[in-house]
Design an enzyme around this catalytic site. Structure first.
Site, PDB file in Angstrom:
ATOM      1  N   ASP A   1     -11.488   2.361   3.026  1.00 37.70           N
ATOM      2  CA  ASP A   1     -11.978   0.914   2.941  1.00 37.70           C
ATOM      3  C   ASP A   1     -13.428   0.538   2.763  1.00 37.70           C
ATOM      4  OD1 ASP A   1      -9.858  -1.100   3.156  1.00 37.70           O
ATOM      5  OD2 ASP A   1      -9.422  -0.517   5.361  1.00 37.70           O
TER       6      ASP A   1
ATOM      7  N   LYS B   1       0.773  -1.238  -0.069  1.00 42.59           N
ATOM      8  CA  LYS B   1       0.098   0.211   0.115  1.00 42.59           C
ATOM      9  C   LYS B   1       0.858   1.282  -0.031  1.00 42.59           C
ATOM     10  CE  LYS B   1      -4.026  -2.556   2.021  1.00 42.59           C
ATOM     11  NZ  LYS B   1      -4.764  -2.809   3.109  1.00 42.59           N
TER      12      LYS B   1
ATOM     13  N   GLN C   1      -5.243  -1.647   8.942  1.00 34.20           N
ATOM     14  CA  GLN C   1      -5.186  -3.030   8.547  1.00 34.20           C
ATOM     15  C   GLN C   1      -5.724  -4.081   9.442  1.00 34.20           C
ATOM     16  OE1 GLN C   1      -3.746  -3.666   5.387  1.00 34.20           O
ATOM     17  NE2 GLN C   1      -4.291  -5.794   5.435  1.00 34.20           N
TER      18      GLN C   1
END
Ligand code: GUN
Length: 285
Positions: free
Chosen positions: A119, A52, A96
Site C-alpha cells: 500500500d 483484490k 484493509q
C-alpha cells in the site's frame, strides 16, 4: 465532448502484462504472494477485498485472505502481521482500512515490513515518495498517473489541482504529479475560493469523498478531470466526486465512476506486489 478514460480496459491490458511477467518469475521458482487482512464486516471493505482476491487470480498470484472478527485485538493483528513478515511466500501484506476504532492504524501500518508494504503507507515508503526514489506507489494515485500515461497526457508544465489532502490519495497524488513536472495546488475544506482555483486546473483531481461535488462552474474548458470518488447516490448507484453529466461536454478527458480510477487502484496493487516479489528475490524483469 470529453474522451472517457477507460480504467477497465487499461487495467485489463496491464493485468495481462503482469500475468506474462509472472510466468517468467514462475520459471525462476517465484510466485508473487499477497496476504489481505480485513477486520470486521464493513460491506464496502468486503467488496474491495473480494476484488483484490479476484485480481490475484487474474494475474496468476498466490493469495491468502484473513477475515478477522470485529473484536480482534490490536495485539492479535500485530502478531499475524509479524508472522506474515517472516514468510518467504508472502511478498505483500495489505490490511484493509478503516480498522475498528480500538485498533491504532498507525501501529498496524508501522508493523508491516517496508518491503512488504504494497500500500506504501509505512512512513519509510512515504518518505521515498517525497524524494522520488520509490519502488511502491500508493495504489490510487498510481492509478491516476497510469491513466494519464495511457492517454498520453504529460503533466509537464501543467497546472494540476487536487481537491482533498488525505494521506492515501491527495498528498501522494500531489507528489507524483510534482515528480512529473506539474505545478501542483492542493485544496481542502478550508480553501478559500475553491471554485476559482479549480477553474485554473489543466488537470483536476477530485478526491474529497463527497457525491458529485465538482460542478461545471469549477472546470476550465478543455481540462482533464480525474474522479477518485466512490459514493452512492440516493438510488444506491455508484457515483464519483464529479457531477459527470454536468462536466462531460466541457472537459477534454474525464474518468467515469464506476470504471475509471477504481479498477486502476487494484491493478496498481498488483504492480506493487509484483515489484515486491522481484525485490525480495533479487530478480530484475
Ligand atoms: N481503504 C480505502 N482505500 C484503501 C487502500 O488503498 N488500501 C487499504 N489498505 N485500505 C483502503
Amino acid at each position: 465532448m470529453a474522451v472517457i478514460m477507460d480504467g477497465k480496459a487499461t487495467s485489463a491490458k496491464l493485468r495481462k502484462e503482469f500475468l506474462e511477467k509472472v510466468s517468467l518469475l514462475k520459471e525462476k521458482g517465484v510466485t508473487p504472494g499477497l496476504a489481505v487482512i480485513i477486520v470486521g464486516e464493513d460491506p464496502a471493505s468486503q467488496t474491495y477485498v473480494k476484488n483484490k482476491e479476484k485480481a490475484c487470480v487474474e494475474c496468476g498470484y498466490y493469495s491468502e485472505k484473513y477475515a478477522l472478527p470485529e473484536e480482534t485485538s490490536e495485539a492479535e493483528l500485530l502478531a499475524l502481521i509479524e508472522k506474515l513478515n517472516g514468510r518467504d511466500e508472502i511478498n505483500g501484506i495489505l490490511v484493509q482500512l478503516p480498522l475498528p476504532k480500538h485498533i491504532c492504524e498507525d501501529h498496524v501500518i508501522r508493523a508491516i515490513h517496508p518491503l512488504k508494504d504494497v500500500d506504501a503507507f509505512h512512513p519509510e515508503n512515504v518518505g521515498h515518495i517525497m524524494t522520488g526514489d520509490f519502488a511502491f506507489v500508493p495504489c490510487t494515485p498510481a492509478g491516476v498517473m497510469e491513466l494519464l500515461k495511457e492517454y498520453d497526457i504529460d503533466p509537464t508544465g501543467k497546472r494540476a489541482v487536487i481537491i482533498g489532502r488525505s494521506n492515501i490519495v491527495g498528498k501522494p497524488a500531489a507528489m507524483l504529479l510534482l515528480h512529473e513536472n506539474a505545478t501542483v495546488t492542493v485544496c481542502h475544506s478550508r480553501t478559500k475560493d475553491l471554485a476559482a482555483i479549480c477553474r485554473e486546473a489543466d488537470i483536476l483531481v477530485a478526491a474529497i469523498g463527497k457525491l458529485e461535488f465538482v460542478t461545471r462552474d469549477m472546470v476550465k474548458p478543455g481540462a482533464v478531470v480525474i474522479d477518485v470518488g466512490i459514493n452512492r447516490n440516493a438510488e444506491g448507484k455508484l457515483r464519483g466526486d464529479v457531477n459527470f453529466d454536468d462536466v462531460v461536454d466541457l472537459a477534454s478527458y474525464i474518468t467515469p465512476v464506476p470504471g475509471g480510477v477504481g479498477p486502476m487502484t487494484i491493478t496498481m496493487l498488483m504492480q506493487n506486489t509484483l515489484r515486491a516479489a522481484c525485490i525480495q528475490n533479487n530478480i530484475t524483469l
